[in-house]
Scaffold this motif. Structure first.
Motif, mmCIF file in Angstrom:
data_model
loop_
_atom_site.group_PDB
_atom_site.id
_atom_site.type_symbol
_atom_site.label_atom_id
_atom_site.label_comp_id
_atom_site.label_asym_id
_atom_site.label_seq_id
_atom_site.Cartn_x
_atom_site.Cartn_y
_atom_site.Cartn_z
ATOM 1 N N GLY A 99 9.584 -12.360 -7.698
ATOM 2 C CA GLY A 99 10.767 -13.180 -7.933
ATOM 3 C C GLY A 99 11.416 -13.697 -6.661
ATOM 4 N N LEU A 100 11.071 -13.117 -5.521
ATOM 5 C CA LEU A 100 11.624 -13.567 -4.241
ATOM 6 C C LEU A 100 10.934 -14.829 -3.726
ATOM 7 C CD1 LEU A 100 11.916 -10.085 -2.489
ATOM 8 C CD2 LEU A 100 13.736 -11.402 -3.602
ATOM 9 N N LEU A 101 9.801 -15.171 -4.298
ATOM 10 C CA LEU A 101 9.016 -16.324 -3.842
ATOM 11 C C LEU A 101 9.452 -17.575 -4.603
ATOM 12 C CD1 LEU A 101 5.580 -14.485 -3.751
ATOM 13 C CD2 LEU A 101 7.180 -14.849 -1.858
ATOM 14 N N THR A 102 10.702 -17.941 -4.449
ATOM 15 C CA THR A 102 11.316 -18.975 -5.283
ATOM 16 C C THR A 102 10.745 -20.370 -5.061
ATOM 17 O OG1 THR A 102 13.089 -19.225 -3.668
ATOM 18 C CG2 THR A 102 13.478 -17.707 -5.513
ATOM 19 N N ARG A 103 10.018 -20.593 -3.983
ATOM 20 C CA ARG A 103 9.425 -21.911 -3.744
ATOM 21 C C ARG A 103 7.977 -22.012 -4.226
ATOM 22 N NH1 ARG A 103 11.431 -24.209 2.014
ATOM 23 N NH2 ARG A 103 13.508 -24.741 1.301
ATOM 24 N N MET A 104 7.437 -20.914 -4.725
ATOM 25 C CA MET A 104 6.052 -20.925 -5.195
ATOM 26 C C MET A 104 5.923 -21.860 -6.392
ATOM 27 S SD MET A 104 3.396 -17.852 -6.117
ATOM 28 C CE MET A 104 4.715 -16.775 -6.517
ATOM 29 N N GLU A 105 4.913 -22.725 -6.350
ATOM 30 C CA GLU A 105 4.692 -23.690 -7.421
ATOM 31 C C GLU A 105 3.510 -23.329 -8.306
ATOM 32 O OE1 GLU A 105 4.457 -27.644 -5.884
ATOM 33 O OE2 GLU A 105 6.429 -27.522 -4.937
ATOM 34 N N GLU A 106 2.534 -22.601 -7.768
ATOM 35 C CA GLU A 106 1.360 -22.209 -8.544
ATOM 36 C C GLU A 106 1.018 -20.760 -8.250
ATOM 37 O OE1 GLU A 106 -2.096 -24.696 -8.370
ATOM 38 O OE2 GLU A 106 -0.898 -26.532 -8.253
ATOM 39 N N LEU A 107 0.608 -20.055 -9.297
ATOM 40 C CA LEU A 107 0.155 -18.678 -9.144
ATOM 41 C C LEU A 107 -1.061 -18.489 -10.036
ATOM 42 C CD1 LEU A 107 0.556 -15.822 -8.000
ATOM 43 C CD2 LEU A 107 2.094 -15.363 -9.926
ATOM 44 N N HIS A 108 -2.171 -18.112 -9.419
ATOM 45 C CA HIS A 108 -3.433 -17.898 -10.129
ATOM 46 C C HIS A 108 -3.863 -16.453 -9.896
ATOM 47 C CE1 HIS A 108 -4.196 -22.273 -10.704
ATOM 48 N NE2 HIS A 108 -3.457 -22.354 -9.610
ATOM 49 N N LEU A 109 -3.690 -15.607 -10.893
ATOM 50 C CA LEU A 109 -4.081 -14.199 -10.803
ATOM 51 C C LEU A 109 -4.900 -13.800 -12.024
ATOM 52 C CD1 LEU A 109 -0.790 -12.567 -9.456
ATOM 53 C CD2 LEU A 109 -2.906 -12.971 -8.199
ATOM 54 N N SER B 270 4.588 -5.693 -19.104
ATOM 55 C CA SER B 270 3.882 -5.937 -17.848
ATOM 56 C C SER B 270 4.424 -7.125 -17.069
ATOM 57 C CB SER B 270 2.400 -6.187 -18.120
ATOM 58 O OG SER B 270 1.803 -5.073 -18.710
ATOM 59 N N LEU B 271 5.074 -8.057 -17.747
ATOM 60 C CA LEU B 271 5.603 -9.235 -17.062
ATOM 61 C C LEU B 271 7.050 -8.971 -16.660
ATOM 62 C CD1 LEU B 271 4.164 -12.048 -19.334
ATOM 63 C CD2 LEU B 271 3.440 -11.452 -17.025
ATOM 64 N N PRO B 272 7.325 -8.901 -15.360
ATOM 65 C CA PRO B 272 8.696 -8.597 -14.935
ATOM 66 C C PRO B 272 9.651 -9.752 -15.230
ATOM 67 C CG PRO B 272 7.320 -9.086 -13.024
ATOM 68 C CD PRO B 272 6.418 -9.079 -14.227
ATOM 69 N N THR B 273 10.880 -9.423 -15.552
ATOM 70 C CA THR B 273 11.895 -10.447 -15.821
ATOM 71 C C THR B 273 12.156 -11.305 -14.590
ATOM 72 O OG1 THR B 273 13.669 -8.906 -15.275
ATOM 73 C CG2 THR B 273 13.019 -9.056 -17.591
ATOM 74 N N GLU B 274 11.849 -10.776 -13.411
ATOM 75 C CA GLU B 274 12.068 -11.517 -12.165
ATOM 76 C C GLU B 274 11.210 -12.777 -12.071
ATOM 77 O OE1 GLU B 274 13.533 -7.431 -11.585
ATOM 78 O OE2 GLU B 274 11.704 -8.267 -12.416
ATOM 79 N N LEU B 275 10.207 -12.914 -12.933
ATOM 80 C CA LEU B 275 9.439 -14.163 -12.962
ATOM 81 C C LEU B 275 10.360 -15.348 -13.246
ATOM 82 C CD1 LEU B 275 6.138 -13.281 -14.870
ATOM 83 C CD2 LEU B 275 6.421 -13.748 -12.439
ATOM 84 N N GLY B 276 11.464 -15.102 -13.922
ATOM 85 C CA GLY B 276 12.422 -16.159 -14.229
ATOM 86 C C GLY B 276 13.097 -16.747 -13.005
ATOM 87 N N LEU B 277 12.959 -16.090 -11.856
ATOM 88 C CA LEU B 277 13.547 -16.601 -10.614
ATOM 89 C C LEU B 277 12.660 -17.640 -9.939
ATOM 90 C CD1 LEU B 277 14.782 -13.188 -9.169
ATOM 91 C CD2 LEU B 277 16.151 -14.937 -10.338
ATOM 92 N N LEU B 278 11.438 -17.799 -10.417
ATOM 93 C CA LEU B 278 10.475 -18.719 -9.799
ATOM 94 C C LEU B 278 10.683 -20.130 -10.343
ATOM 95 C CD1 LEU B 278 7.330 -16.420 -9.997
ATOM 96 C CD2 LEU B 278 8.902 -16.717 -8.077
ATOM 97 N N THR B 279 11.828 -20.696 -10.072
ATOM 98 C CA THR B 279 12.228 -21.957 -10.694
ATOM 99 C C THR B 279 11.415 -23.164 -10.229
ATOM 100 O OG1 THR B 279 13.978 -22.166 -9.047
ATOM 101 C CG2 THR B 279 14.572 -21.182 -11.172
#
Length: 154
Positions: A11-21, A37-46
């Motif tokens: 969630g700290l990586l707020t400028r990330m545009e793509e994530l492939h895992l 398994s999905l942290p609520t902090e994903l909501g910070l990746l605006t």
């Protein structure tokens, strides 16, 4: 293979545009088991536009905070063990063009708020034995591609 839970620090990586895992064993953490398994902090990746987490072992519910990802265009969470109802907040992702949630353990009906996703072109929720009801009206041009096999009654 990556294993364990997704770190909340994502969630700290707020400028990330793509994530492939994809194609890992994320969600399998025997030492520190979690319900979701999905942290609520994903909501910070605006700034997130594309999120590929298919073919993992993610479990639990989708966090309602995903509705905060208003730049999201593609969300691919197929081939996991996600369960429970889909959050109505997914209807806030108005730029979404593809939502792939097939081969999970989702239950309930599709939220009517999905009809707000006027950019949607692909909706695939096949092989979720607990999903039921009708597909909400998705009146778009061109018509979206559906992949559904919903049970008739909830």
């Amino acid at each position: 293979y990556l294993t364990g839970n997704l770190p909340t620090e994502l969630g700290l990586l707020t400028r990330m545009e793509e994530l492939h895992l994809s194609s890992n064993s994320l969600g399998d953490d025997w030492e520190h088991p979690v319900t979701d398994s999905l942290p609520t902090e994903l909501g910070l990746l605006t700034s997130m536009r594309i999120l590929h987490l298919y073919k993992n072992s993610l479990k639990g519910s989708l966090p309602t905070e995903l509705g905060l990802l208003t730049s999201m265009k593609l969300l691919s969470l197929n081939f996991n063990r996600l369960s429970f109802n889909l959050p109505t907040e997914l209807g806030l992702l108005v730029l979404m063009t593809e939502l792939s949630l097939y081969m999970n353990e989702l239950t309930g009906s599709l939220p009517t708020e999905l009809s707000l996703l006027t950019s949607m072109r692909i909706l695939n929720v096949q092989t979720n034995a607990g999903l039921c009801g009708d597909v909400p009206p998705l009146n778009m041009m061109p018509p979206p591609t559906y992949g559904t096999d919903l049970g008739s009654e909830c």
